[in-house]
Write a protein that holds these residues in place. Structure first.
Motif: not given
Length: 261
Positions: A106, A113, A115, A137-140, A142-144
């Motif tokens: 990351t 990007k 993060i 980053d909200i997507t990252y 949730y993903a991690t």
């Protein structure tokens, strides 16, 4: 610190795992206290570093909770008595290594990007906002975090269910009746070790579930203290067993001397 000073050459792996989880939780709580302060600090890399440290310690805590579940499975469910080579080293590589890889990757992507950095939060009961050092980053996020914890939560919940059923079946036997309180304490301790209480986060959305959020914060911020008392309890049991074994050995030796006379 007590563990490092008093550890023995062939220490029980369970104690090592408990202390490692406590260390991850200590790092998480300590770094979390710096998040709001770091957001007001210049230069910006300070906030990014704090966010990365919080992320690493959070993933490390989840990883060591998974290790707790795996160790419990091997010791109590699978009952696999074969000694593993470099067992503690392998667990350490998993518990500390996976979070390091995720955070390292990351951090290396910061030029592509951003993060880690300052993230703005809005208070639920007002229009006030505050900034903390976290994942922007909200997507990252949730993903991690959420996906990883969900897998750990499902695995550890299954382990807890199996262990609780087995313990209850043992208590219902005639020779072990009256151990209900001790059984409840044991199950509660295992629940804390496995981090199942973190699953309350799935229920804490909206104003209706505000008590759930309070319960989540109280239980999980004091998880390290609970584990500390659990370790003290294990140490007390171990000393009691060692004293009983020593007394038994002395009695046997005395009986041998008497018979010789």
């Amino acid at each position: 610190m007590i563990y490092v000073v008093t550890r023995k050459p062939r220490e029980e792996p369970s104690i090592f795992i408990h202390v490692s989880l406590s260390g991850a939780l200590f790092l998480l709580n300590s770094s979390f206290l710096l998040t709001e302060w770091g957001a007001r600090w210049n230069p910006g890399w300070v906030c990014e570093l704090i966010a990365a440290l919080v992320h690493y310690s959070l993933l490390g805590s989840f990883s060591w909770m998974a290790v707790e579940g795996l160790h419990l499975y091997l010791m109590l469910i699978k009952v696999f008595n074969t000694e593993y080579k470099h067992y503690q080293l392998k667990l350490s590589l998993f518990g500390w290594g996976i979070p390091a890889v995720v955070v390292g990757v990351t951090w290396s992507l910061k030029d592509v990007k951003q993060i880690y950095g300052s993230s703005t939060l809005t208070m639920l009961d007002s229009n006030q906002t505050t900034s903390i050092c976290w994942i922007s980053d909200i997507t990252y996020l949730y993903a991690t975090n959420v996906v990883y914890f969900s897998l750990v939560f499902i695995f550890n919940s299954g382990i807890l269910l199996i262990v609780a059923v087995r313990i209850c079946c043992m208590v219902t036997t005639p020779a072990r009746k009256g151990l209900g309180w001790r059984t409840a304490t044991t199950v509660a301790g295992i629940t804390c070790l496995l981090g199942v209480t973190w699953g309350l986060a799935f229920l804490g959305s909206g104003y209706v579930n505000l008590p759930i959020l309070y319960l989540f914060c109280i239980l999980n911020s004091t998880q390290g203290a609970f584990i500390f008392f659990w370790i003290l309890g294990l140490a007390r049991i171990e000393r009691k067993r060692a004293l009983e074994a020593k007394n038994a050995s002395v009695s046997i030796n005395d009986s041998k001397v008497t018979s010789v006379k």
